[in-house]
Design an enzyme around this catalytic site. Structure first.
Site, PDB file in Angstrom:
ATOM      1  N   HIS A 306      58.900   5.960  86.023  1.00  0.00           N
ATOM      2  CA  HIS A 306      59.863   7.035  86.272  1.00  0.00           C
ATOM      3  C   HIS A 306      60.797   7.094  85.060  1.00  0.00           C
ATOM      4  O   HIS A 306      61.543   6.156  84.816  1.00  0.00           O
ATOM      5  CB  HIS A 306      60.648   6.712  87.554  1.00  0.00           C
ATOM      6  CG  HIS A 306      61.645   7.752  87.939  1.00  0.00           C
ATOM      7  ND1 HIS A 306      61.455   8.593  89.018  1.00  0.00           N
ATOM      8  CD2 HIS A 306      62.834   8.098  87.399  1.00  0.00           C
ATOM      9  CE1 HIS A 306      62.490   9.405  89.115  1.00  0.00           C
ATOM     10  NE2 HIS A 306      63.341   9.123  88.151  1.00  0.00           N
ATOM     11  N   HIS A 349      70.077   1.412  90.093  1.00  0.00           N
ATOM     12  CA  HIS A 349      70.670   1.141  88.785  1.00  0.00           C
ATOM     13  C   HIS A 349      72.193   1.162  88.813  1.00  0.00           C
ATOM     14  O   HIS A 349      72.822   1.600  89.763  1.00  0.00           O
ATOM     15  CB  HIS A 349      70.141   2.132  87.735  1.00  0.00           C
ATOM     16  CG  HIS A 349      70.655   3.534  87.841  1.00  0.00           C
ATOM     17  ND1 HIS A 349      71.098   4.252  86.758  1.00  0.00           N
ATOM     18  CD2 HIS A 349      70.809   4.361  88.899  1.00  0.00           C
ATOM     19  CE1 HIS A 349      71.476   5.453  87.135  1.00  0.00           C
ATOM     20  NE2 HIS A 349      71.320   5.549  88.413  1.00  0.00           N
ATOM     21  N   GLU A 355      78.250   9.724  87.473  1.00  0.00           N
ATOM     22  CA  GLU A 355      77.315  10.753  87.908  1.00  0.00           C
ATOM     23  C   GLU A 355      77.867  11.505  89.116  1.00  0.00           C
ATOM     24  O   GLU A 355      78.027  10.919  90.182  1.00  0.00           O
ATOM     25  CB  GLU A 355      75.977  10.120  88.297  1.00  0.00           C
ATOM     26  CG  GLU A 355      75.392   9.213  87.228  1.00  0.00           C
ATOM     27  CD  GLU A 355      74.139   8.484  87.726  1.00  0.00           C
ATOM     28  OE1 GLU A 355      73.692   8.762  88.853  1.00  0.00           O
ATOM     29  OE2 GLU A 355      73.640   7.628  86.985  1.00  0.00           O
ATOM     30  N   HIS A 379      78.645   8.816  92.014  1.00  0.00           N
ATOM     31  CA  HIS A 379      78.328   7.417  91.717  1.00  0.00           C
ATOM     32  C   HIS A 379      79.016   7.117  90.395  1.00  0.00           C
ATOM     33  O   HIS A 379      78.564   7.534  89.333  1.00  0.00           O
ATOM     34  CB  HIS A 379      76.811   7.216  91.669  1.00  0.00           C
ATOM     35  CG  HIS A 379      76.148   7.612  92.953  1.00  0.00           C
ATOM     36  ND1 HIS A 379      75.259   8.657  93.058  1.00  0.00           N
ATOM     37  CD2 HIS A 379      76.304   7.121  94.200  1.00  0.00           C
ATOM     38  CE1 HIS A 379      74.873   8.782  94.325  1.00  0.00           C
ATOM     39  NE2 HIS A 379      75.490   7.864  95.031  1.00  0.00           N
ATOM     40  N   HIS A 385      73.820   2.052  92.618  1.00  0.00           N
ATOM     41  CA  HIS A 385      73.355   3.031  93.595  1.00  0.00           C
ATOM     42  C   HIS A 385      71.841   3.181  93.452  1.00  0.00           C
ATOM     43  O   HIS A 385      71.218   2.556  92.593  1.00  0.00           O
ATOM     44  CB  HIS A 385      74.059   4.373  93.429  1.00  0.00           C
ATOM     45  CG  HIS A 385      73.929   4.957  92.063  1.00  0.00           C
ATOM     46  ND1 HIS A 385      74.690   4.537  90.992  1.00  0.00           N
ATOM     47  CD2 HIS A 385      73.117   5.924  91.562  1.00  0.00           C
ATOM     48  CE1 HIS A 385      74.368   5.218  89.913  1.00  0.00           C
ATOM     49  NE2 HIS A 385      73.397   6.071  90.225  1.00  0.00           N
TER      50      HIS A 385
END
Ligand SMILES: [Fe+2]
Length: 453
Positions: A306, A349, A355, A379, A385
């Site tokens: 990803h 992460h 964010e 976050h 999170h």
């Protein structure tokens, strides 16, 4: 070029290419447009006399001496110079529209936060009275950082105009259709589109189809630009031709009017006797635009793993640190998932960037429940999170066929600075107090047996 009469009452130039009525394609192009024939001087900027008795005026979006690839300015040819569009100023209060620094010692911004959609008030709200600041970051006075807002607009501005000297405004509609009547032309936006309004540009906001709700990123810093694609090459992601800048439009109207100016976080009102939307012709590269998010061409993993979400960056506003954005605007739209032997949702992460996400419509893959259209989440810097229990179990045990994520469009305002909650966000907005519980059921699965998965 001929003139036509736009629905809002502005005289508008016709589209030069006839492709999309009222807009010119391209990102940061050196555009030129006129709403009356020969209104635009050719071959020079400041003729001794401008046709139609217009005044020439430059709008500088960057310092005069900014490097060529960043230098942005537009020459306007208008009925009155802008100095006639303001008078003495009076401070006014718009207490729910906050600017950084806005740090309330009684509010804890350290935490994973999520909000339900903010409902409309019964009282009519305009673009100014309907703005609700959720977070601020950086410092508006030194032109670094940003603010995130939700707008809740049910009423058009009438004989009222606004400009922000503080910021470029990135508008992300989630509900309803709006019209931005700007000095440089008319932009209509609806959900799945965005609008970008440069610092200093005067405009009026009209409701085309209400109620209107959406998100705003107020960028105090350097302007948004297209991210470098690196090895991806010359195509995909956001393509320049899909950005649309309006053709010239003006109104020659005398009426008692109010201009509100946001300047260093404060709001000031000034009274004039006419519409300031009087630019008959203009040329330059400092202009508003819109972009249809449905034209964003996502690029991603085609075998395994990803990639970092930066792969979905639509626009980036640089800071002084190379590769470290003041703001990235990132889009999570429908796309195919094909990676083999891979945990496909976003991984767990912690991030030095902070964010702030918003849901435009549908279901976001890392949070199948609770992050709903119109809602937001935060976050913050270096706060862990990731997928909730449902998303983790589903993705860890899925039969990994090619799968299309459909019915989904979310976005992220990601900034290098920590974001501070406003009092409104912490106390009045519909905060989901139980958000952190979405990770509560994640259990230890560790088994030290060799070969165990
Ligand atoms: Fe994240």
């Amino acid at each position: 070029m001929t003139t036509s009469f736009a629905p809002s009452g502005l005289h508008q130039a016709t589209s030069p290419l006839g492709t999309t009525a009222g807009y010119m394609p391209g990102f940061g192009n050196d555009f030129e447009t006129e709403a009356l024939p020969d209104a635009l001087p050719q071959g020079m900027n400041s003729p001794q006399k401008v046709n139609y008795g217009l005044y020439g005026e430059q709008l500088s979006g960057t310092a005069f001496t900014a490097p060529s690839h960043q230098n942005e300015r537009t020459w306007c040819y208008r009925i009155r110079p802008s100095v006639k569009h303001t008078h003495r100023f009076q401070k006014i209060d718009l207490p729910l529209w906050a600017s950084a620094p806005n740090v309330d010692p009684d509010i804890i911004s350290l935490g994973q936060y999520r909000w339900d959609p903010i409902e409309h008030s019964k009282e009519p709200r305009t673009w100014l009275t309907g703005m609700r600041t959720m977070t601020t970051a950086g410092d508006v006075n030194t032109q670094v950082g940003m603010a995130s807002h939700v707008y809740l607009v049910t009423q058009s501005m009438v004989d009222a105009y606004f400009y922000s000297a503080d910021s470029e405004m990135l508008v992300v509609p989630q509900e309803g259709r709006m019209r931005f009547c700007t000095e440089l032309g008319i932009i209509d936006v609806e959900p799945q589109e965005i609008a970008i309004l440069p610092r200093g540009l005067v405009y009026r906001v009209e409701v085309l189809d209400g109620p209107c709700r959406g998100f705003v990123c107020e960028n105090y810093g350097q302007k948004f630009e297209l991210p470098g694609r690196g090895p991806i090459g010359a195509n995909c992601m956001a393509n320049p031709r899909d950005f649309k800048t309006p053709v010239a439009a003006f109104e020659d109207r005398d009426a008692p009017s109010t201009v509100t100016v946001k300047w260093c976080g404060q709001f000031h009102e000034t009274k004039i006797g006419h519409s300031p939307l009087d630019v008959v012709a203009w040329h330059g590269n400092y202009a508003p635009c819109k972009y249809d998010l449905r034209t964003y061409c996502p690029v991603g993993a085609i075998l395994f793993d990803h990639p970092d979400p930066s792969i979905f960056t639509v626009l980036t506003a640089p800071s002084g640190v190379e590769g470290t954005a003041n703001i990235d605007f990132v889009l999570f739209r429908d796309r195919w998932m094909v990676a083999e032997d891979t945990f496909r949702p976003p991984w767990y992460h912690k991030n030095v960037m902070s964010e702030l996400m918003g849901n435009i419509f549908g279901i976001y893959d890392a949070k199948p429940k609770g992050f709903i259209p119109g809602g937001m989440s935060l976050h913050n810097m270096m706060l862990p999170h990731g997928p909730d229990k449902i998303a983790f179990e589903g993705a860890s045990n899925a039969d990994l066929q090619a799968e299309k994520l459909e019915n989904t469009m979310s976005f992220m305002f990601e900034t290098r600075f920590p974001q501070h909650l406003t009092s409104f966000a912490a106390k009045d907005a519909p905060l989901q107090d139980d958000y952190i519980d979405c990770w509560a059921d994640i259990e230890k699965k560790f088994d030290g047996t060799p070969g165990k998965k």
